[in-house]
Design a protein around this motif. Structure first.
Motif, PDB file in Angstrom:
ATOM      1  N   ALA A   1       0.768  -1.225   0.082  1.00 37.88           N
ATOM      2  CA  ALA A   1       0.038  -0.019   0.184  1.00 37.88           C
ATOM      3  C   ALA A   1       0.896   1.265  -0.065  1.00 37.88           C
ATOM      4  CB  ALA A   1      -0.778   0.063   1.122  1.00 37.88           C
ATOM      5  N   ILE A   2       0.271   2.391  -0.432  1.00 42.93           N
ATOM      6  CA  ILE A   2       1.245   3.705  -0.430  1.00 42.93           C
ATOM      7  C   ILE A   2       1.538   4.033   0.695  1.00 42.93           C
ATOM      8  CG2 ILE A   2       0.953   6.105  -1.194  1.00 42.93           C
ATOM      9  CD1 ILE A   2       0.420   5.061  -4.104  1.00 42.93           C
ATOM     10  N   SER A   3       0.567   3.867   1.520  1.00 44.45           N
ATOM     11  CA  SER A   3       0.966   4.083   3.010  1.00 44.45           C
ATOM     12  C   SER A   3       1.963   3.433   3.814  1.00 44.45           C
ATOM     13  CB  SER A   3      -0.230   4.108   4.046  1.00 44.45           C
ATOM     14  OG  SER A   3      -0.716   2.716   4.179  1.00 44.45           O
ATOM     15  N   ASP A   4       2.344   2.080   3.109  1.00 46.25           N
ATOM     16  CA  ASP A   4       3.560   1.477   3.625  1.00 46.25           C
ATOM     17  C   ASP A   4       4.890   1.869   2.933  1.00 46.25           C
ATOM     18  OD1 ASP A   4       1.851   0.145   5.395  1.00 46.25           O
ATOM     19  OD2 ASP A   4       1.476  -1.710   3.914  1.00 46.25           O
ATOM     20  N   LEU A   5       4.742   2.790   1.956  1.00 44.13           N
ATOM     21  CA  LEU A   5       6.131   3.433   1.341  1.00 44.13           C
ATOM     22  C   LEU A   5       6.552   4.705   2.068  1.00 44.13           C
ATOM     23  CD1 LEU A   5       4.805   2.146  -2.252  1.00 44.13           C
ATOM     24  CD2 LEU A   5       6.416   0.932  -0.875  1.00 44.13           C
ATOM     25  N   SER A   6       7.825   4.795   1.858  1.00 46.11           N
ATOM     26  CA  SER A   6       8.258   6.105   2.305  1.00 46.11           C
ATOM     27  C   SER A   6       9.710   6.467   1.389  1.00 46.11           C
ATOM     28  CB  SER A   6       8.688   6.203   3.844  1.00 46.11           C
ATOM     29  OG  SER A   6       9.733   5.295   4.185  1.00 46.11           O
ATOM     30  N   MET A   7       9.597   7.722   1.059  1.00 45.17           N
ATOM     31  CA  MET A   7      10.568   8.241   0.241  1.00 45.17           C
ATOM     32  C   MET A   7      11.773   8.518   1.066  1.00 45.17           C
ATOM     33  SD  MET A   7      10.628  11.487  -2.004  1.00 45.17           S
ATOM     34  CE  MET A   7      12.100  11.970  -2.956  1.00 45.17           C
ATOM     35  N   ARG A   8      12.977   8.132   0.713  1.00 46.98           N
ATOM     36  CA  ARG A   8      14.076   8.270   1.583  1.00 46.98           C
ATOM     37  C   ARG A   8      15.192   8.975   0.909  1.00 46.98           C
ATOM     38  NH1 ARG A   8      12.974   7.342   6.455  1.00 46.98           N
ATOM     39  NH2 ARG A   8      12.099   5.287   7.053  1.00 46.98           N
ATOM     40  N   GLY A   9      15.164   9.474  -0.191  1.00 48.72           N
ATOM     41  CA  GLY A   9      16.117  10.297  -0.811  1.00 48.72           C
ATOM     42  C   GLY A   9      16.073  10.288  -2.380  1.00 48.72           C
ATOM     43  N   THR A  10      16.943  10.847  -3.224  1.00 47.74           N
ATOM     44  CA  THR A  10      17.121  10.868  -4.517  1.00 47.74           C
ATOM     45  C   THR A  10      18.222  10.529  -5.022  1.00 47.74           C
ATOM     46  OG1 THR A  10      17.312  13.203  -4.903  1.00 47.74           O
ATOM     47  CG2 THR A  10      15.069  12.274  -4.925  1.00 47.74           C
ATOM     48  N   LEU A  11      18.363  10.011  -6.320  1.00 48.63           N
ATOM     49  CA  LEU A  11      19.719   9.894  -7.171  1.00 48.63           C
ATOM     50  C   LEU A  11      19.467  10.498  -8.559  1.00 48.63           C
ATOM     51  CD1 LEU A  11      20.284   6.184  -6.474  1.00 48.63           C
ATOM     52  CD2 LEU A  11      21.735   7.956  -5.646  1.00 48.63           C
TER      53      LEU A  11
ATOM     54  N   LEU B   1      14.453   7.084  -3.888  1.00 48.97           N
ATOM     55  CA  LEU B   1      14.879   5.761  -3.233  1.00 48.97           C
ATOM     56  C   LEU B   1      13.680   5.753  -2.171  1.00 48.97           C
ATOM     57  CD1 LEU B   1      18.626   6.579  -2.263  1.00 48.97           C
ATOM     58  CD2 LEU B   1      17.708   4.869  -4.150  1.00 48.97           C
ATOM     59  N   VAL B   2      12.810   4.581  -2.544  1.00 50.79           N
ATOM     60  CA  VAL B   2      11.605   4.302  -1.682  1.00 50.79           C
ATOM     61  C   VAL B   2      11.940   3.151  -0.849  1.00 50.79           C
ATOM     62  CG1 VAL B   2       9.312   3.654  -2.094  1.00 50.79           C
ATOM     63  CG2 VAL B   2      10.216   5.247  -3.602  1.00 50.79           C
ATOM     64  N   GLU B   3      11.488   3.324   0.340  1.00 45.95           N
ATOM     65  CA  GLU B   3      11.482   2.222   1.449  1.00 45.95           C
ATOM     66  C   GLU B   3      10.243   1.417   1.616  1.00 45.95           C
ATOM     67  OE1 GLU B   3      13.782   1.094   5.482  1.00 45.95           O
ATOM     68  OE2 GLU B   3      13.024   3.131   5.248  1.00 45.95           O
ATOM     69  N   ALA B   4      10.130   0.145   1.634  1.00 50.30           N
ATOM     70  CA  ALA B   4       8.932  -0.672   1.878  1.00 50.30           C
ATOM     71  C   ALA B   4       8.861  -0.845   3.264  1.00 50.30           C
ATOM     72  CB  ALA B   4       8.868  -1.676   1.013  1.00 50.30           C
ATOM     73  N   SER B   5       7.481  -1.190   3.717  1.00 47.27           N
ATOM     74  CA  SER B   5       7.423  -1.454   5.068  1.00 47.27           C
ATOM     75  C   SER B   5       8.312  -2.703   5.730  1.00 47.27           C
ATOM     76  CB  SER B   5       5.977  -1.571   5.317  1.00 47.27           C
ATOM     77  OG  SER B   5       5.568  -2.773   4.445  1.00 47.27           O
ATOM     78  N   ASP B   6       8.773  -3.572   4.917  1.00 45.75           N
ATOM     79  CA  ASP B   6       9.536  -4.649   5.197  1.00 45.75           C
ATOM     80  C   ASP B   6      11.115  -4.101   5.101  1.00 45.75           C
ATOM     81  OD1 ASP B   6      10.201  -4.361   2.421  1.00 45.75           O
ATOM     82  OD2 ASP B   6       9.506  -6.499   2.157  1.00 45.75           O
ATOM     83  N   ALA B   7      11.467  -2.770   5.178  1.00 48.03           N
ATOM     84  CA  ALA B   7      12.911  -2.448   5.121  1.00 48.03           C
ATOM     85  C   ALA B   7      13.686  -2.422   3.996  1.00 48.03           C
ATOM     86  CB  ALA B   7      13.534  -2.658   6.330  1.00 48.03           C
ATOM     87  N   THR B   8      13.024  -2.932   2.858  1.00 49.91           N
ATOM     88  CA  THR B   8      13.798  -2.781   1.414  1.00 49.91           C
ATOM     89  C   THR B   8      13.724  -1.682   0.726  1.00 49.91           C
ATOM     90  OG1 THR B   8      11.742  -3.752   0.149  1.00 49.91           O
ATOM     91  CG2 THR B   8      13.332  -5.485   1.185  1.00 49.91           C
TER      92      THR B   8
ATOM     93  N   ASN C   1       9.470  14.830  -2.922  1.00 54.58           N
ATOM     94  CA  ASN C   1       8.361  13.845  -3.045  1.00 54.58           C
ATOM     95  C   ASN C   1       8.241  13.230  -4.484  1.00 54.58           C
ATOM     96  OD1 ASN C   1       5.650  15.586  -3.945  1.00 54.58           O
ATOM     97  ND2 ASN C   1       7.084  16.870  -2.980  1.00 54.58           N
ATOM     98  N   VAL C   2       7.536  12.158  -4.273  1.00 55.52           N
ATOM     99  CA  VAL C   2       7.298  11.392  -5.523  1.00 55.52           C
ATOM    100  C   VAL C   2       5.470  11.455  -5.792  1.00 55.52           C
ATOM    101  CG1 VAL C   2       7.170   9.140  -6.265  1.00 55.52           C
ATOM    102  CG2 VAL C   2       8.974   9.712  -4.899  1.00 55.52           C
TER     103      VAL C   2
ATOM    104  N   GLU D   1      -4.638  11.781  -7.455  1.00 55.49           N
ATOM    105  CA  GLU D   1      -3.082  11.900  -7.282  1.00 55.49           C
ATOM    106  C   GLU D   1      -2.997  11.936  -5.758  1.00 55.49           C
ATOM    107  OE1 GLU D   1      -0.938  16.027  -8.153  1.00 55.49           O
ATOM    108  OE2 GLU D   1      -1.575  15.191  -9.822  1.00 55.49           O
ATOM    109  N   THR D   2      -1.689  11.251  -5.437  1.00 52.39           N
ATOM    110  CA  THR D   2      -1.086  11.348  -4.313  1.00 52.39           C
ATOM    111  C   THR D   2       0.357  11.433  -4.282  1.00 52.39           C
ATOM    112  OG1 THR D   2      -0.981   9.865  -2.193  1.00 52.39           O
ATOM    113  CG2 THR D   2      -0.991   8.754  -4.407  1.00 52.39           C
ATOM    114  N   ASN D   3       0.898  11.781  -3.210  1.00 49.68           N
ATOM    115  CA  ASN D   3       2.161  12.159  -2.911  1.00 49.68           C
ATOM    116  C   ASN D   3       2.940  11.313  -1.990  1.00 49.68           C
ATOM    117  OD1 ASN D   3       2.975  14.207  -4.921  1.00 49.68           O
ATOM    118  ND2 ASN D   3       1.545  15.363  -3.351  1.00 49.68           N
ATOM    119  N   ILE D   4       4.260  10.850  -2.179  1.00 51.82           N
ATOM    120  CA  ILE D   4       5.167  10.076  -1.147  1.00 51.82           C
ATOM    121  C   ILE D   4       5.890  10.974  -0.671  1.00 51.82           C
ATOM    122  CG2 ILE D   4       6.416   8.200  -0.494  1.00 51.82           C
ATOM    123  CD1 ILE D   4       4.993   6.628  -2.782  1.00 51.82           C
ATOM    124  N   ALA D   5       5.969  11.787   0.423  1.00 52.35           N
ATOM    125  CA  ALA D   5       6.837  12.837   0.607  1.00 52.35           C
ATOM    126  C   ALA D   5       8.133  12.229   1.598  1.00 52.35           C
ATOM    127  CB  ALA D   5       6.266  13.732   1.884  1.00 52.35           C
ATOM    128  N   ILE D   6       9.248  12.956   1.221  1.00 50.93           N
ATOM    129  CA  ILE D   6      10.575  12.473   1.676  1.00 50.93           C
ATOM    130  C   ILE D   6      10.337  12.577   3.524  1.00 50.93           C
ATOM    131  CG2 ILE D   6      11.664  14.528   2.052  1.00 50.93           C
ATOM    132  CD1 ILE D   6      14.129  13.045   0.853  1.00 50.93           C
TER     133      ILE D   6
END
Length: 108
Positions: free
Chosen positions: A25-35, A44-51, A75-76, A93-98
């Motif tokens: 789910a998008i709520s289980d994803l978080s943005m950690r940075g960019t390349l 760089l998106v981190e999932a709830s299982d730390a991948t 954000n994404v 439309e939704t955003n995943i913020a850093i």
């Protein structure tokens, strides 16, 4: 049983192969940075299982056929296709913020 589809409706492509982040789910994803390289910015998106996953515009994530339409330093931006209950799909439309890591305040 096939889902009945009304003509002229938005709908996800049933033939498109699912991508790894579409099981979260998008709520289980978080943005950690960019390349960035050669004009392309990846998030760089981190999932709830730390991948940690590298994604860019055009990649898919989330449970509702979320397609990344923009990536910037903060954000994404994602367009999801949400079933509307009448056989059609509506864009949302939704955003995943850093999210800053827990190590802030250490070091400098």
């Amino acid at each position: 049983e096939k889902m009945q589809q009304m003509s002229g409706c938005l709908s996800p492509d049933p033939r498109r192969r699912k991508q790894p982040l579409e099981k979260y789910a998008i709520s289980d994803l978080s943005m950690r940075g960019t390349l960035g390289e050669l004009g392309v910015t990846w998030a760089l998106v981190e999932a709830s299982d730390a991948t940690l996953h590298r994604v860019a515009v055009g990649n898919y994530l989330g449970l509702y056929n979320g397609r990344i339409i923009a990536v910037d330093l903060k954000n994404v931006k994602v367009i999801e296709l949400i079933p509307d209950g009448s056989g059609c799909w509506a864009e949302r439309e939704t955003n995943i913020a850093i999210t800053e890591s827990n190590s802030e305040g250490q070091g400098n």
